[in-house]
Design a protein around this motif. Sequence first.
Motif, PDB file in Angstrom:
ATOM      1  N   UNK A  81       1.239  -9.783   6.043  1.00  0.00           N
ATOM      2  CA  UNK A  81       1.954  -9.664   4.763  1.00  0.00           C
ATOM      3  C   UNK A  81       2.013  -8.238   4.250  1.00  0.00           C
ATOM      4  N   UNK A  82       1.291  -7.314   4.874  1.00  0.00           N
ATOM      5  CA  UNK A  82       1.150  -5.953   4.342  1.00  0.00           C
ATOM      6  C   UNK A  82       2.413  -5.118   4.538  1.00  0.00           C
ATOM      7  N   UNK A  83       2.567  -4.146   3.651  1.00  0.00           N
ATOM      8  CA  UNK A  83       3.631  -3.145   3.777  1.00  0.00           C
ATOM      9  C   UNK A  83       3.080  -1.810   3.289  1.00  0.00           C
ATOM     10  N   UNK A  84       3.488  -0.724   3.936  1.00  0.00           N
ATOM     11  CA  UNK A  84       3.002   0.591   3.527  1.00  0.00           C
ATOM     12  C   UNK A  84       4.078   1.641   3.750  1.00  0.00           C
ATOM     13  N   UNK A  85       4.275   2.474   2.736  1.00  0.00           N
ATOM     14  CA  UNK A  85       5.252   3.568   2.808  1.00  0.00           C
ATOM     15  C   UNK A  85       5.009   4.491   1.622  1.00  0.00           C
ATOM     16  N   UNK A  86       5.803   5.568   1.555  1.00  0.00           N
ATOM     17  CA  UNK A  86       5.635   6.520   0.454  1.00  0.00           C
ATOM     18  C   UNK A  86       5.944   5.854  -0.890  1.00  0.00           C
TER      19      UNK A  86
ATOM     20  N   UNK B 183       0.879  -1.173   0.000  1.00  0.00           N
ATOM     21  CA  UNK B 183       0.000   0.000   0.000  1.00  0.00           C
ATOM     22  C   UNK B 183       0.916   1.222   0.000  1.00  0.00           C
ATOM     23  N   UNK B 184       1.362   1.593  -1.207  1.00  0.00           N
ATOM     24  CA  UNK B 184       2.386   2.612  -1.351  1.00  0.00           C
ATOM     25  C   UNK B 184       1.843   3.886  -1.995  1.00  0.00           C
ATOM     26  N   UNK B 185       2.501   4.989  -1.663  1.00  0.00           N
ATOM     27  CA  UNK B 185       2.270   6.266  -2.336  1.00  0.00           C
ATOM     28  C   UNK B 185       0.835   6.742  -2.268  1.00  0.00           C
ATOM     29  N   UNK B 186       0.450   7.508  -3.282  1.00  0.00           N
ATOM     30  CA  UNK B 186      -0.907   8.048  -3.330  1.00  0.00           C
ATOM     31  C   UNK B 186      -1.942   6.949  -3.532  1.00  0.00           C
TER      32      UNK B 186
ATOM     33  N   UNK C  24      12.019  -1.649   7.320  1.00  0.00           N
ATOM     34  CA  UNK C  24      11.620  -1.789   8.724  1.00  0.00           C
ATOM     35  C   UNK C  24      10.420  -0.912   9.055  1.00  0.00           C
ATOM     36  N   UNK C  25      10.391   0.291   8.470  1.00  0.00           N
ATOM     37  CA  UNK C  25       9.322   1.240   8.798  1.00  0.00           C
ATOM     38  C   UNK C  25       8.036   0.987   8.017  1.00  0.00           C
ATOM     39  N   UNK C  26       8.067   0.055   7.071  1.00  0.00           N
ATOM     40  CA  UNK C  26       6.868  -0.241   6.291  1.00  0.00           C
ATOM     41  C   UNK C  26       6.179  -1.524   6.753  1.00  0.00           C
ATOM     42  N   UNK C  27       6.732  -2.190   7.763  1.00  0.00           N
ATOM     43  CA  UNK C  27       6.189  -3.468   8.219  1.00  0.00           C
ATOM     44  C   UNK C  27       4.988  -3.275   9.139  1.00  0.00           C
ATOM     45  N   UNK C  28       4.092  -4.263   9.174  1.00  0.00           N
ATOM     46  CA  UNK C  28       2.848  -4.107   9.935  1.00  0.00           C
ATOM     47  C   UNK C  28       3.037  -3.794  11.415  1.00  0.00           C
ATOM     48  N   UNK C  29       3.993  -4.429  12.085  1.00  0.00           N
ATOM     49  CA  UNK C  29       4.140  -4.183  13.520  1.00  0.00           C
ATOM     50  C   UNK C  29       4.578  -2.753  13.793  1.00  0.00           C
TER      51      UNK C  29
END
Length: 532
Positions: free
Chosen positions: A435-440, A412-415, A483-488
């Motif tokens: 399994x999710x990851x989110x970042x710019x 789940x990245x960016x805009x 590390x900063x995009x991980x679910x925990x």
Amino acid sequence: MTALETGVDQSAPEFAGNRAAMLDKLAELDAEHAKAVAGGGEKYTARHRKRGKLLARERIELLVDADAPFLEFSPLAAWGTDYQVGGSVVTGIGVIEGVECVLVASDPTVRGGSSNPWTLKKNLRAMEIAMGNRLPLVNLVESGGADLPAQKEIFIPGGKMFRELTRLSAAGIPTIALVFGNSTAGGAYVPGMSDHVVMIKERSKVFLGGPPLVKMATGEESDDESLGGAEMHARVSGLADYYALDEQDAIRIGRRIVARLNWRKHGPAPSAPAPEPLYDAEDLLGIVPTDLKVPFDPREVLARVVDGSDFDEFKPGYGSSLVTGWARVHGYPVGVLANAQGVLFSTESQKATQFIQLANQTDTPLIFLHNTTGYMVGREYEQAGMIKHGAMMINAVSNSTVPHISLLIGASYGAGHYGMCGRAYDPRFLFAWPSAKSAVMGPQQLAGVLSIVARQAAEGAGREYRDEDDAAMRAAVEQQIEAESLPMFLSGRLFDDGVIDPRDTRTVLGICLSAIHNGPVAGSNDFGVFRM
């Protein structure tokens, strides 16, 4: 029936590898959840029990209906910080006397239940959920107030907690306080601003300033009971509406208060019956690849979540990297937007915009399944109007008034995170799979962009830009962003309402949809200006 078919092969090596990786992530998650359940640890738990008191989760278990589910919010709050995992408070939705309520229970084994910045964030999020979904709020109070060393982060924003209590009451949403121990200083305003207050004989202590502070401020000698005990508040001040003999009695009274609320849901009831999906939820463990660059079909997820695996797809041949369509979950009608191939193009954006408008026209809640790297970039796509088409989708999401539920199952990245109703777009609920990851943007892309910028800056300044320095920088950035995009990490900062086992997805969505329908479900026709 338009039942989805499945192409999942449980015997395939890829499926087995995905499943093993997901189980490993779930084991890590369980270990972190255990830290939250442990509270302040054995020493403080034993001391609490020695005083004849129940733990926070034991109080919740007695308060909710027998065998009723409890959907906990943000159990990983404060993960990765200096504060106890869980944020020193337990929050969630539980059913009391057949009524769905938001519960907030102080954990007195962690620094006496005092509030740190994460406690405050969890409390405010719980109140937001109560207000947004018209759910009665029950506070199980035992707190020494603010954790004083952290007062600079709590005092000013903390006032919102008391404001929200009064706003809930003004909105006709009942607020109930069961006071199990101390509720001092600012914490005294929790019962003070609640509609219904239960205090316990020789246990509840509610005062703005305890005996030491009163002595310092006024010179007056006093004791806990005469200053803020349950009997005084029940007989003299009138702050206590009910006087309980012990904790179990307080919980009994709390249940009777909820039973007498004459509570009715304002939203439509679900259809009956609600057939189970045709395929086993166990398969969800092996569907998402370990490498999120590898696409997977979100229809395989829907086939194991929606009623009867029945799904009417909208515009299946147009904008194929976004799956849209209609289904039911536990009898509640829903519209679904699910990323298929990761990237959102102009066609997907226009398709989503129309679909969101249709859902609002029919008062149908929306579920967003995230697996996107964002909106497409490049000269061809910019010239074709990618910005204005992406803006149309974001406009539609922003101004849609039907309830939204977001579930991060992959990237789940960016805009794309925004267009798929990320946290900043106020979905009623937002959960993530392990399994999710989110970042710019993805770690490699972000590091690559920084590398290009750094190289150009060096060339412009006439400096040498060494490849070994570039490689070290890229590796460090990739490690940090990963590390900063991980679910925990994200859940620890309350960017979601919890990381869930994929096999629980249908149940979690069902609880959320049922909670949502405590309030009216109504769409909007006001979407502002769509750039064409």
